[in-house]
Design an enzyme around this catalytic site. Structure first.
Site, PDB file in Angstrom:
ATOM      1  N   ASP A  32       5.039   5.031  -1.579  1.00 61.65           N
ATOM      2  CA  ASP A  32       5.214   4.630  -0.188  1.00 61.65           C
ATOM      3  C   ASP A  32       6.481   5.220   0.491  1.00 61.65           C
ATOM      4  OD1 ASP A  32       4.830   3.293   2.324  1.00 61.65           O
ATOM      5  OD2 ASP A  32       5.537   1.241   1.490  1.00 61.65           O
TER       6      ASP A  32
ATOM      7  N   ASP B 298       4.018   8.055   6.643  1.00 59.92           N
ATOM      8  CA  ASP B 298       3.672   6.926   5.878  1.00 59.92           C
ATOM      9  C   ASP B 298       2.484   7.073   4.772  1.00 59.92           C
ATOM     10  OD1 ASP B 298       3.568   4.150   4.693  1.00 59.92           O
ATOM     11  OD2 ASP B 298       3.445   3.265   6.147  1.00 59.92           O
TER      12      ASP B 298
END
Length: 354
Positions: A32, A240
């Site tokens: 992430d 992201d």
């Protein structure tokens, strides 16, 4: 000097394996770039979601050490620390789809490269999560934050292996889960050579995000400006890997969707932007500040669904900012360089480099 490890697809996320503790427990963590903290489910569990593999047990590791609130590691940027006085350093970290709570600690960690070589790192700060909930599945044992904050995994280990930089290659949606790709951290992870597109990252108030200024999106030769009411805000778009779809401000999305629908030769399925077949040779280009253009093929802009149809990889949201999700970064070797504040893209078949 680079640390290298393999990446596997897991549902719509991507997983890296990290060995935690002495003796080591293998942790499969979601990659992430939109957060900082590395955490894993941790015994004893006050509230843990169901996990297939053994849950990490700190009482069985000789290198586990909790942090106290007095220590500076407890207060690293992006830690989510929530404590006072001389107590154990607790943390509380929330996501759009869940949360993790527990204690911050240090531990020995290791990543294993494709060649089988193991790279050890001592005293890495991480979250020992005793209360974890959200949309995690039983094969996901936690999450590894690769953001720009001081507590992120790359910020902690980077200085010891040649710099706070890394590169990774994400595979298209529905890639066979037995096929792996790779991540490289530190010296040697730079993305360079012919065909590389490099953009300057923008420093915004949130120290976690990899932010760029998106000025518009072209569908074929038709430009859709980011905003119809003046120049876009600096740093209006984040990268992201922990979010699958690309999220665009609703007004921009509606203008973009109308043009996509106009240029694709076949009829969509109902009111969706899903198609049974024949997407044509649609090319979409992301335009970033500084004249940086990133062309995308239908591999990046459409996801193949289990029924064989293809659905647009973006959606509209009630927000002024945009987010480029992991689907749209598929088949790019993407290099993130925190020290030089750049991000580089190189078109790559990510299914062939694991």
């Amino acid at each position: 000097m680079a640390a290298q490890s393999q990446i596997w697809p897991e549902a719509s996320q991507f997983i890296i394996k990290i060995a935690v503790g002495t003796p080591p427990t293998e942790v499969h963590a979601i990659l992430d770039t939109g957060s900082d903290l590395f955490w894993t489910q941790c015994l004893p569990c006050a509230n843990c979601y169901r996990q297939t593999n053994p849950i990490y047990d700190p009482s069985k590791s000789s290198t586990f050490q909790t942090l106290s609130c007095e220590l500076p590691q407890c207060h690293l940027t992006g830690s989510g620390a929530a404590c006072s006085g001389t107590d154990t350093c607790k943390y509380n970290y929330g996501y759009g789809s869940g949360l993790t709570q527990g204690e911050l600690a240090t531990e020995q960690m290791a990543v294993t490269s494709r060649s089988g070589a193991m790279k050890l790192f001592q005293g890495v700060v991480f979250g020992c999560g005793h209360n974890n909930s959200g949309t995690f599945n039983p094969n996901e044992m936690g999450l590894i934050g690769l953001g720009r904050g001081a507590i992120s995994f790359v910020s902690q280990i980077g200085p010891s292996i040649g710099g706070r930089k890394f590169s990774l290659c994400l595979m298209p949606t529905n890639t066979d889960p037995t096929i792996s790709s790779s991540i490289s951290i530190g010296s040697g992870s730079e993305v360079k050579g012919p065909g590389v597109i490099t953009a300057q990252l923008v420093q915004i108030s949130d120290p976690t995000y990899y932010s760029l200024t998106l000025t518009g999106i072209s569908v074929g030769n038709t430009l859709i400006p980011y905003s119809t009411s003046g120049p876009p805000a600096q740093g209006n778009t984040v990268l992201d890997t922990g979010t699958p779809p690309t999220l665009l401000p609703k007004e921009l999305y509606e203008r973009l969707a109308a043009e996509v629908r106009r240029q694709i030769p076949s009829e969509p399925i109902g009111d969706t932007l899903c198609y049974k077949d024949n997407l044509g040779d649609l090319v979409m280009t992301l335009h970033f500040d500084g004249g940086v253009d990133l062309p995308l093929s239908t591999i990046q802009t459409f996801n193949q669904m289990p029924d064989g149809s293809f659905c647009f990889a973006a959606m509209g949201v009630d927000d002024d900012s945009a987010l480029i999700g992991n689907s749209m970064m598929a088949n790019f070797l993407v290099g993130y360089d925190i020290d030089n504040m750049t991000v580089s893209f190189k078109p790559t078949d990510c299914t062939k480099i694991g």
